[in-house]
Design an enzyme around this catalytic site. Sequence first.
Site, short mmCIF file in Angstrom:
data_model
loop_
_atom_site.label_atom_id
_atom_site.label_comp_id
_atom_site.label_asym_id
_atom_site.label_seq_id
_atom_site.Cartn_x
_atom_site.Cartn_y
_atom_site.Cartn_z
N PHE A 142 4.02 -23.14 -5.52
CA PHE A 142 5.12 -22.34 -4.98
C PHE A 142 4.63 -21.18 -4.11
O PHE A 142 5.37 -20.66 -3.28
CB PHE A 142 5.99 -21.81 -6.12
CG PHE A 142 5.47 -20.58 -6.80
CD1 PHE A 142 5.92 -19.32 -6.46
CD2 PHE A 142 4.50 -20.68 -7.80
CE1 PHE A 142 5.43 -18.18 -7.09
CE2 PHE A 142 4.02 -19.55 -8.44
CZ PHE A 142 4.48 -18.29 -8.09
N LYS A 143 3.37 -20.79 -4.28
CA LYS A 143 2.83 -19.67 -3.49
C LYS A 143 2.90 -19.96 -2.00
O LYS A 143 2.97 -19.04 -1.18
CB LYS A 143 1.38 -19.40 -3.89
CG LYS A 143 1.15 -19.15 -5.39
CD LYS A 143 1.73 -17.84 -5.84
CE LYS A 143 1.53 -17.61 -7.34
NZ LYS A 143 0.18 -17.23 -7.71
#
Length: 484
Positions: A122-123
């Site tokens: 998700f980063k």
Amino acid sequence: MRYISTRGDSENSSNKTFTEILLGGLAPDGGLYLPESYPQITRTELDQWRGLSYADLAFAVLSKFIDDIPASDLNVLVDKTYTAEVYCNGRAGDNPADITPLRWLEPGLGLLELSNGPTLAFKDMAMQLLGNLFEYVLQKKGEEINILGATSGDTGSAAEYAMRGKHGVRVFMLSPHGRMSAFQRAQMYSLQDENIYNIAVRGMFDDAQDIVKAVSNDHAFKAKYKIGAVNSINWARVVAQIVYYFKGYFAATGGVNGANDQQVAFAVPSGNFGNICAGHIARMMGLPIARLVMATNENDVLDEFFRTGVYRPRGTAETHATSSPSMDISKASNFERFVFDLVGRDPAVIRELWAKVDAGGGFDLSNTPYFANLPKFGFVSGKSSHADRLATIRRTYEKYGVMVDTHTADGLKVGIEKRTPDSPMVVLETALPAKFEETIVEALGRLPERPATMQGIENLPQRVEVMEVSVDAVKQFIELKVGA
């Protein structure tokens, strides 16, 4: 929009614009930047934002926080970032333009897929934008930057993939030696780009994070070597993550106007508190979030606070190495941002509390009005163990035919525990299972699938410097690579 420091004791730390704080990370007084007030979203705007593409939604949200980049330029940066081509590793099904699809496991329980980017975590949702913002601002200023960051697993690779080849940018990324999965190490250490430097320190993530903060607080060194930050202490990371809470809300409540009275709960695996801090800010803006369900692993410092009001960071010796390693954190940087709001945005209180934290201690708010006001912020919490995540991975695969990674399993476990019938529960997916093969095999007896671009990545040559936990050693390495 102006920005202030949570510690607010220096004229140099407050009343800044977005581009003034973009490159710097920590404020000069050691605090973290936040808007002087949160923009409020009307129901009319929520109706207007429904059905927007992710790029258009990002522009709408970010425009509330960024007013010193021309709207036309910001629109170009956002359109360049949020494309199906960039987020092509995922499972967007029949609509590849939907780069963060919501997958319903059953009515009222869904996974928001945030791991379709280049590093499968998700980063990427924020880091890809940050890379483009950095390049844009540096070119406008005619400057260079040396990014110093720390990672417990996913931030490092997301930052390096976002910054590789960027003009005027070098990356120095610290990670805990031997503490990440083999896949995570390979993603970072196999990069051969000349502007990427990996440093493995013989300690835990918190040791690496402490080094980053110490270097950032050495103002002379920071200025001389143009040190910047990509960790979630960087406000741009947090503000970019706010977008997918809006996206998840719209997906969970249907695609028609008038659905904005429905509340949604979000379950979020939490290590450094940046991901769920973005949800807190979205809720403060007026997004109808019923509850923010924070899930920790065995390193349950944050769960302890939300249950008891006691914040007791652990040292390295007390920090567990777990099968959800990106959450093996005992001093959550972004927690200061939330506590700033909890104590009525009083920087004097934050200075007092974090003087104790910075000295190696903690604090107790259990018998204060602040803790009594905690319920109004919508947080509930829980924790997950290795046995819990194995059971959750098995149950999710057997019941729904869906394979989840270890961190998402923590979020699912706690989210299901805290689920109520009054609102849908959206669990934020944080990584693809391929990043944690050993635990997936332990849980399911089979290897997870991985994208073709990541096949055999562990066999590539790796480039990393191993160091003791030493601020001076890291400074000397930066001096050597950058030059006096």
